[in-house]
Design an enzyme around this catalytic site. Structure first.
Site, PDB file in Angstrom:
ATOM      1  N   GLU A  52      10.453  -4.577   4.692  1.00  0.00           N
ATOM      2  CA  GLU A  52      10.567  -5.967   4.234  1.00  0.00           C
ATOM      3  C   GLU A  52      10.305  -6.069   2.732  1.00  0.00           C
ATOM      4  O   GLU A  52      11.068  -6.698   1.988  1.00  0.00           O
ATOM      5  CB  GLU A  52       9.548  -6.857   4.977  1.00  0.00           C
ATOM      6  CG  GLU A  52       9.820  -7.051   6.454  1.00  0.00           C
ATOM      7  CD  GLU A  52       9.195  -5.972   7.326  1.00  0.00           C
ATOM      8  OE1 GLU A  52       8.873  -4.872   6.818  1.00  0.00           O
ATOM      9  OE2 GLU A  52       9.025  -6.242   8.532  1.00  0.00           O
TER      10      GLU A  52
ATOM     11  N   HIS B 284      -5.051 -33.438  17.158  1.00  0.00           N
ATOM     12  CA  HIS B 284      -3.943 -34.287  17.615  1.00  0.00           C
ATOM     13  C   HIS B 284      -2.795 -33.455  18.161  1.00  0.00           C
ATOM     14  O   HIS B 284      -1.674 -33.943  18.274  1.00  0.00           O
ATOM     15  CB  HIS B 284      -3.498 -35.193  16.473  1.00  0.00           C
ATOM     16  CG  HIS B 284      -4.611 -36.102  16.024  1.00  0.00           C
ATOM     17  ND1 HIS B 284      -4.858 -37.323  16.601  1.00  0.00           N
ATOM     18  CD2 HIS B 284      -5.600 -35.911  15.112  1.00  0.00           C
ATOM     19  CE1 HIS B 284      -5.924 -37.871  16.042  1.00  0.00           C
ATOM     20  NE2 HIS B 284      -6.394 -37.023  15.132  1.00  0.00           N
TER      21      HIS B 284
ATOM     22  N   GLU C 179      -4.921  -6.689  14.638  1.00  0.00           N
ATOM     23  CA  GLU C 179      -4.426  -5.373  14.240  1.00  0.00           C
ATOM     24  C   GLU C 179      -5.573  -4.361  14.260  1.00  0.00           C
ATOM     25  O   GLU C 179      -5.360  -3.173  14.491  1.00  0.00           O
ATOM     26  CB  GLU C 179      -3.776  -5.424  12.841  1.00  0.00           C
ATOM     27  CG  GLU C 179      -2.824  -4.256  12.600  1.00  0.00           C
ATOM     28  CD  GLU C 179      -1.997  -4.377  11.340  1.00  0.00           C
ATOM     29  OE1 GLU C 179      -0.762  -4.456  11.412  1.00  0.00           O
ATOM     30  OE2 GLU C 179      -2.608  -4.391  10.242  1.00  0.00           O
TER      31      GLU C 179
ATOM     32  N   LYS D 102       9.192  -0.509  14.570  1.00  0.00           N
ATOM     33  CA  LYS D 102       9.798  -0.125  13.276  1.00  0.00           C
ATOM     34  C   LYS D 102      10.824   0.982  13.492  1.00  0.00           C
ATOM     35  O   LYS D 102      11.932   0.947  12.946  1.00  0.00           O
ATOM     36  CB  LYS D 102       8.724   0.385  12.307  1.00  0.00           C
ATOM     37  CG  LYS D 102       7.821  -0.666  11.729  1.00  0.00           C
ATOM     38  CD  LYS D 102       6.899  -0.020  10.677  1.00  0.00           C
ATOM     39  CE  LYS D 102       5.740  -0.902  10.319  1.00  0.00           C
ATOM     40  NZ  LYS D 102       4.753  -0.291   9.441  1.00  0.00           N
TER      41      LYS D 102
ATOM     42  N   GLY E   5      -4.850  -1.962   4.917  1.00  0.00           N
ATOM     43  CA  GLY E   5      -4.042  -3.101   4.463  1.00  0.00           C
ATOM     44  C   GLY E   5      -4.715  -4.439   4.728  1.00  0.00           C
ATOM     45  O   GLY E   5      -4.775  -5.313   3.856  1.00  0.00           O
ATOM     46  N   ARG E   6      -5.256  -4.605   5.937  1.00  0.00           N
ATOM     47  CA  ARG E   6      -5.851  -5.902   6.286  1.00  0.00           C
ATOM     48  C   ARG E   6      -7.246  -6.074   5.702  1.00  0.00           C
ATOM     49  O   ARG E   6      -7.907  -7.091   5.940  1.00  0.00           O
ATOM     50  CB  ARG E   6      -5.854  -6.073   7.809  1.00  0.00           C
ATOM     51  CG  ARG E   6      -6.479  -4.920   8.574  1.00  0.00           C
ATOM     52  CD  ARG E   6      -6.127  -4.942  10.053  1.00  0.00           C
ATOM     53  NE  ARG E   6      -6.625  -3.772  10.769  1.00  0.00           N
ATOM     54  CZ  ARG E   6      -5.974  -2.622  10.885  1.00  0.00           C
ATOM     55  NH1 ARG E   6      -4.784  -2.473  10.322  1.00  0.00           N
ATOM     56  NH2 ARG E   6      -6.483  -1.621  11.564  1.00  0.00           N
TER      57      ARG E   6
ATOM     58  N   LYS F  82       0.845  -1.197   0.000  1.00  0.00           N
ATOM     59  CA  LYS F  82       0.000   0.000   0.000  1.00  0.00           C
ATOM     60  C   LYS F  82       0.883   1.251   0.000  1.00  0.00           C
ATOM     61  O   LYS F  82       0.683   2.163  -0.778  1.00  0.00           O
ATOM     62  CB  LYS F  82      -0.921  -0.032   1.224  1.00  0.00           C
ATOM     63  CG  LYS F  82      -1.807   1.179   1.358  1.00  0.00           C
ATOM     64  CD  LYS F  82      -2.794   1.030   2.507  1.00  0.00           C
ATOM     65  CE  LYS F  82      -3.502   2.352   2.756  1.00  0.00           C
ATOM     66  NZ  LYS F  82      -4.504   2.278   3.808  1.00  0.00           N
TER      67      LYS F  82
HETATM   68  O1  F6P Z   1       3.159  -2.709   9.803  1.00  0.00           O
HETATM   69  C1  F6P Z   1       1.832  -3.039   9.667  1.00  0.00           C
HETATM   70  C2  F6P Z   1       1.346  -2.746   8.282  1.00  0.00           C
HETATM   71  O2  F6P Z   1       1.244  -1.380   8.086  1.00  0.00           O
HETATM   72  C3  F6P Z   1       0.016  -3.439   8.014  1.00  0.00           C
HETATM   73  O3  F6P Z   1      -1.062  -2.718   8.480  1.00  0.00           O
HETATM   74  C4  F6P Z   1       0.056  -3.607   6.543  1.00  0.00           C
HETATM   75  O4  F6P Z   1      -0.876  -4.550   6.097  1.00  0.00           O
HETATM   76  C5  F6P Z   1       1.497  -4.019   6.342  1.00  0.00           C
HETATM   77  O5  F6P Z   1       2.212  -3.274   7.283  1.00  0.00           O
HETATM   78  C6  F6P Z   1       2.051  -3.818   4.960  1.00  0.00           C
HETATM   79  O6  F6P Z   1       1.985  -2.491   4.561  1.00  0.00           O
HETATM   80  P1  F6P Z   1       2.189  -2.085   3.057  1.00  0.00           P
HETATM   81  O7  F6P Z   1       1.116  -2.709   2.250  1.00  0.00           O
HETATM   82  O8  F6P Z   1       2.138  -0.597   3.045  1.00  0.00           O
HETATM   83  O9  F6P Z   1       3.552  -2.586   2.621  1.00  0.00           O
END
Ligand code: F6P
Length: 542
Positions: free
Chosen positions: A213, A385, A354, A505, A268-269, A207
């Site tokens: 990452e 199990h 979240e 972060k 995002g979620r 987003k």
């Molecule tokens: O760090 C949490 C978050 O902001 C989530 O809410 C989101 O889904 C995820 O990181 C990834 O964010 P982006 O789509 O901006 O890379």
């Protein structure tokens, strides 16, 4: 109106009511009412919810609905659908429901209809997906795309990977989809192991297009691809982006024609049905993707229009709140008896925790009740199990959502009957247990009797759906989205921000140069953090 949630008359009435029924056992509640198992159910939009095995009476439900009304749930639902800026801490509207609005429907945000742009992106996604699926979209060396790798994390990963696994039955065998999320280089290494770069398409899903990452993995993937194919020009044929940040995408080197956008009013979620779902659409095709959106929309409409007491997401949310806040059961196990839903619990963890893992209200006051339950789970029968021992006989009570389907997508003989018999039996065992008398009557040695007693009275919901299809998946996801909304509305929190992820972060960005600098850094953390940094810097020297 009372200031705090716990001072509200309906809350107080629920506290008193709880004291009155706390000792009731599900065995008695069922014995008193032969119709309980058919009455305390709700069958709507193709989803059957049996909530009779909760520790509730009709009065509990009435009081919970009154609480929802006192907390203004109907107005809050209307405000979301209307495009009000209900995500107040980010000053944003919350309009994931617009992502699945049919063409022609109008949803206004600041006087502007957002639905046409949603469909414009869907159409572009469909055209691109068709090209990739048909082999018309070729890689840089002229080879057909065989592998699709989604690079993203959080909502830009969990929705896509959950949907891909859930809908594998509908996916083309011509392509395999993989997902890279972790900044741990193992993830990218293993996802790309053995793949021919000339046949691989990367979808960079973010987003913000700034997430550490995702950007780190995307750069590493691009460098490897350019090295293997020998030209920067290859990027245009092997990288597309999904983002709200056009500038960031361009800076990365992906052309606007290879970018699929969405708006900041999609959290995002809550984004698996936006262009973040591009990998899903490529896997299952545009028609199935649109069927999934139709499923979402059917549940949206039900949530928006059904009376609270007959509203699936509202009921699910209220029951969860009852278990969490009044009975003190702080976790929720989600147990899909469907192997294709193996990532559904992980998806729901982000969606629920979240969204509702907050300790202040929209007014910045402390919430006077426990917010989000801790969500976890595994597919049945595997979980039986491993951790079901605790669910049946542990000292903590774990409310469970059992999810099952009437038909198997990959049937072998009558195995589906075995699967569903287990689902039904587990809910029965949890509710009714086995008394000492029953155990004794089986001829059990007296010293073993206490070990073989099951207290029962452990609550669960059973959710049954006809078949796992793109449409029913959309309904299930929307069911939980709106259940989360319902709970957040009662707690009066902002279910759509996520400030709690920021501190870690920020601190990591400070620690990174401290781990990497050539010179010994001056460390000003606490003594534990300083020592951990020093120890890492001396790796290999111990
Ligand atoms: O760090 C949490 C978050 O902001 C989530 O809410 C989101 O889904 C995820 O990181 C990834 O964010 P982006 O789509 O901006 O890379």
């Amino acid at each position: 109106m009372s200031k705090t949630l716990t001072d509200r008359p309906a809350w107080q009435a629920l506290v008193d009511h709880h004291a009155g029924i706390a000792k009731h056992h599900l065995r008695d509640l069922f014995a008193e009412d032969a119709t309980r198992g058919t009455r305390m159910t709700l069958d709507a939009v193709g989803v059957y919810l049996d909530y009779s095995k909760n520790r509730i009476t009709d009065k509990t439900l009435k009081l919970l609905v009154t609480l929802a009304e006192e907390c203004g749930l109907p107005d809050k639902i209307a405000a979301m659908f209307r495009g009000d800026r209900i995500n107040t801490t980010e000053n944003r509207a919350v309009l994931h429901v617009a992502l699945r609005a049919p063409r022609g429907e109008k949803i206004l945000l600041d006087g502007h209809d957002v639905v046409p742009a949603v469909h414009e992106v869907l159409d572009r996604m469909a055209a691109f997906s068709d090209k990739v699926r048909s082999g018309q979209w070729l890689g840089y060396t002229g080879k057909r795309i065989r592998h699709v790798i989604n690079i993203g994390i959080g909502g830009s990963d969990l929705g896509p990977v959950m949907a891909y696994e859930a809908l594998r039955h509908y996916a083309t065998p011509e392509l395999d989809c993989r997902f890279v999320s972790n900044v741990d280089s193992t993830d990218l290494t293993e996802a790309t192991r053995g793949l021919d770069a000339a046949e691989t398409l990367f979808i960079v899903s973010s987003k913000t297009f700034t997430t550490l990452e995702t950007m780190t993995n995307a750069k590493a993937a691009r460098d490897a691809l350019v090295a293997q194919l020998g030209s920067e020009d290859a990027v245009a044929r092997h990288f597309v982006a999904v983002s709200t940040n056009a500038e960031g995408v361009a800076k990365f080197g992906i052309a606007p024609s290879n970018m699929f956008g969405f708006e900041d009013w999609v959290g995002g979620r809550y984004s698996m049905d936006s262009s973040i779902g591009l990998s899903t659409m490529i896997a299952v095709g545009p028609a199935h993707f649109r069927a999934m959106l139709a499923g979402f929309h059917a549940m949206d409409e039900h949530f928006r229009s059904a009376p609270l007491a007959g509203n699936l997401p509202v009921l699910l949310g209220l029951l969860s709140l009852w278990n969490n806040d009044f009975l003190g059961f702080s976790t929720l196990a989600v147990l899909p008896y469907e192997q294709y839903l193996k990532r559904f619990p992980a998806y729901l963890q982000q969606l629920t925790m979240e969204s509702n893992g907050k300790h202040v209200t929209l007014d910045g006051e402390h919430v006077h009740a426990d917010t989000s339950p801790i969500v976890w789970g595994e597919p049945g029968t595997n979980g039986q199990h491993s951790f079901y021992q605790l669910i049946h006989q542990g000292t903590r009570i774990v409310p469970c959502d059992f999810i099952g389907f009437m038909t198997a997508l990959a049937p072998i003989g009558r195995q589906h009957d075995l699967l569903m018999a287990n689902l039904i039996a587990q809910a029965e065992a949890l509710a009714f247990g086995k008394t000492a008398q029953q155990v004794e009557a089986e001829g059990t040695a007296p010293e073993l009797v206490p070990h073989r007693v099951f207290e029962g009275n452990r609550p669960s919901n059973t959710i049954l759906v006809d078949t796992l299809t793109p449409e029913s998946l959309g309904k299930l996801v929307a069911l939980y989205e709106h259940s989360v909304f319902t709970q957040g509305a009662i707690w009066g929190i902002d279910s759509f921000d996520q400030w709690g992820v920021e501190l870690g972060k920020q601190l990591a960005s400070k620690v990174i140069p401290e781990l990497q600098s050539a010179q010994e850094p001056g460390l000003a953390h606490d003594s534990s953090t300083n020592a951990l940094i020093r120890r890492y810097r001396q790796r290999g020297r111990h």
